[in-house]
Design an enzyme around this catalytic site. Structure first.
Site, short mmCIF file in Angstrom:
data_model
loop_
_atom_site.label_atom_id
_atom_site.label_comp_id
_atom_site.label_asym_id
_atom_site.label_seq_id
_atom_site.Cartn_x
_atom_site.Cartn_y
_atom_site.Cartn_z
N PHE A 1 0.84 -1.20 0.00
CA PHE A 1 0.00 0.00 0.00
C PHE A 1 0.88 1.26 0.00
CE2 PHE A 1 -2.39 2.73 3.28
CZ PHE A 1 -3.03 3.49 2.31
N VAL B 1 13.14 -9.87 1.44
CA VAL B 1 14.20 -9.00 1.96
C VAL B 1 14.87 -9.57 3.21
CG1 VAL B 1 12.67 -7.53 3.34
CG2 VAL B 1 14.74 -6.54 2.38
N LYS C 1 24.78 0.43 4.27
CA LYS C 1 26.18 0.64 4.69
C LYS C 1 27.12 0.38 3.51
CE LYS C 1 29.43 -1.54 7.89
NZ LYS C 1 29.67 -2.98 7.70
N TYR D 1 4.45 -7.69 15.78
CA TYR D 1 4.65 -6.49 14.95
C TYR D 1 5.33 -5.40 15.77
CZ TYR D 1 3.34 -2.68 11.71
OH TYR D 1 3.34 -1.60 10.85
#
Ligand code: UDP
Length: 316
Positions: free
Chosen positions: A15, A61, A109, A149
């Site tokens: 979203f 990820v 980094k 969460y």
């Protein structure tokens, strides 16, 4: 080819992530969008696929993250964000907030990129300070159903500050309060999408608890403006982004009724465990340091959101 900055958006098909991809493309950035599509949706970025400055990579990820070439900005927006989703996907939620944030920071980094972390008002838990300033440390139940969460995002903030302090990574932290608008998933489970889908399908609105609990609802265009300003600012401390106008869930029912011009049936369901009683951002910092505040009120935002859900299919 001499393009503008190169940006990576994790959760870019989600979203907020997809609205950010749009904004960055408009700003002349080259955008790499990463999403594993567990709560993201390719429909949200389909219109960008032919754009020469846009690339989509289906990827998780939490795995080792590497991107060829330079990177100027990383916007880490990957995570289930609706309470229904993160309780359905508790391990993925913990992993993307912890391992995913670690990977994104490692990439920042390596590339000398600035990283913006999508954090949340949930770091304040069920708050005992109201409204919530950034200086409040929160009231979170680590072992409750929302802990997956809340604690993942709290860890993500700590990890972000550690990379900033110990590795000198240039970081930004946005504490995002309830946001709504087109591209929320119809069955995402959050209150605005539930109420609009229910109202459009002629079903009763499901109010949890007595409906006196409050939230402060921000329209997505305001949020994207705040996020972009924060990304471009020099503000390393966390910044609350949200619309400070506080409404009860009953008020939200009344707002939907007023816009649709009819009375709506309501059913009362039990209040989920640890559901915050109140939530309202103190946005003094965003006002002073970003010159930002929300402009779109709840009613105007709902009017812009309804056609999206109509198109998505009432009763779907
Ligand atoms: N809520 C509700 N009916 C619904 C969905 C949510 O009354 O169908 C309530 C929920 O209990 C909470 C508020 O609306 O008090 C906002 O819930 P949401 O899931 O949108 O996000 P949260 O702010 O809790 O993360």
């Amino acid at each position: 080819m001499n393009r503008g900055p190169r940006s990576l958006v994790t959760g870019g098909a989600g979203f907020l992530g997809s609205h950010l991809c749009d904004r960055l493309i408009q700003e002349g950035h080259e955008v790499i969008c990463i999403d594993n599509l567990i709560t993201g949706d390719m429909d949200h970025v389909a219109h960008l696929l032919g754009h020469e400055g846009f690339r989509f990579i289906k990827y998780d990820v939490t795995e080792y993250l590497y991107v060829e070439g330079p990177l100027n900005y990383i916007l880490h927006f990957a995570s289930p964000a609706s309470p229904v989703d993160y309780q359905r996907l508790p391990i993925q939620t913990l992993k993307v907030g912890s391992l995913g944030t670690h990977k994104a920071l490692g990439l920042a980094k390596a590339k000398g990129a600035r990283l913006l972390l999508a954090s949340t008002s949930e770091v304040y838990g069920d708050p005992q300070v109201h409204p919530q300033p950034e200086s409040y440390w929160g009231h979170v139940n680590p072992v409750g159903p929302r802990g997956v969460y809340d604690e993942a995002k709290r860890f993500a903030e700590a990890m972000t500050m550690a990379y900033h302090r110990y590795h000198g990574v240039d970081t930004r932290i946005a504490r995002i309060f309830n946001t709504f608008g087109p591209r929320m998933r119809p069955h995402d489970g959050r209150v605005v999408s539930n109420f609009l889908m229910q109202a459009l399908a002629g079903r009763p609105l499901t109010v949890y608890g007595d409906g006196r609990q409050t939230r402060s609802f921000c329209f997505v265009s305001d949020m994207v403006e705040g996020l972009f300003r924060l990304l471009m600012s020099s503000e390393v401390e966390p910044v609350n982004l949200g619309n400070p106008v506080e409404r009860s869930i009953r008020d939200l029912v009344a707002a939907v009724e007023a816009i649709l011009g009819r009375r709506l049936d309501v059913t009362y369901n039990p209040l989920p465990q640890d559901d915050p009683r109140v939530r309202q951002p103190d946005i003094t910092r965003a006002r002073e340091r970003l010159g930002w505040e929300a402009k779109v009120d709840l009613e105007a935002g709902l009017r812009e959101t309804i056609p999206y859900f109509q198109e998505k299919g009432v009763g779907a």
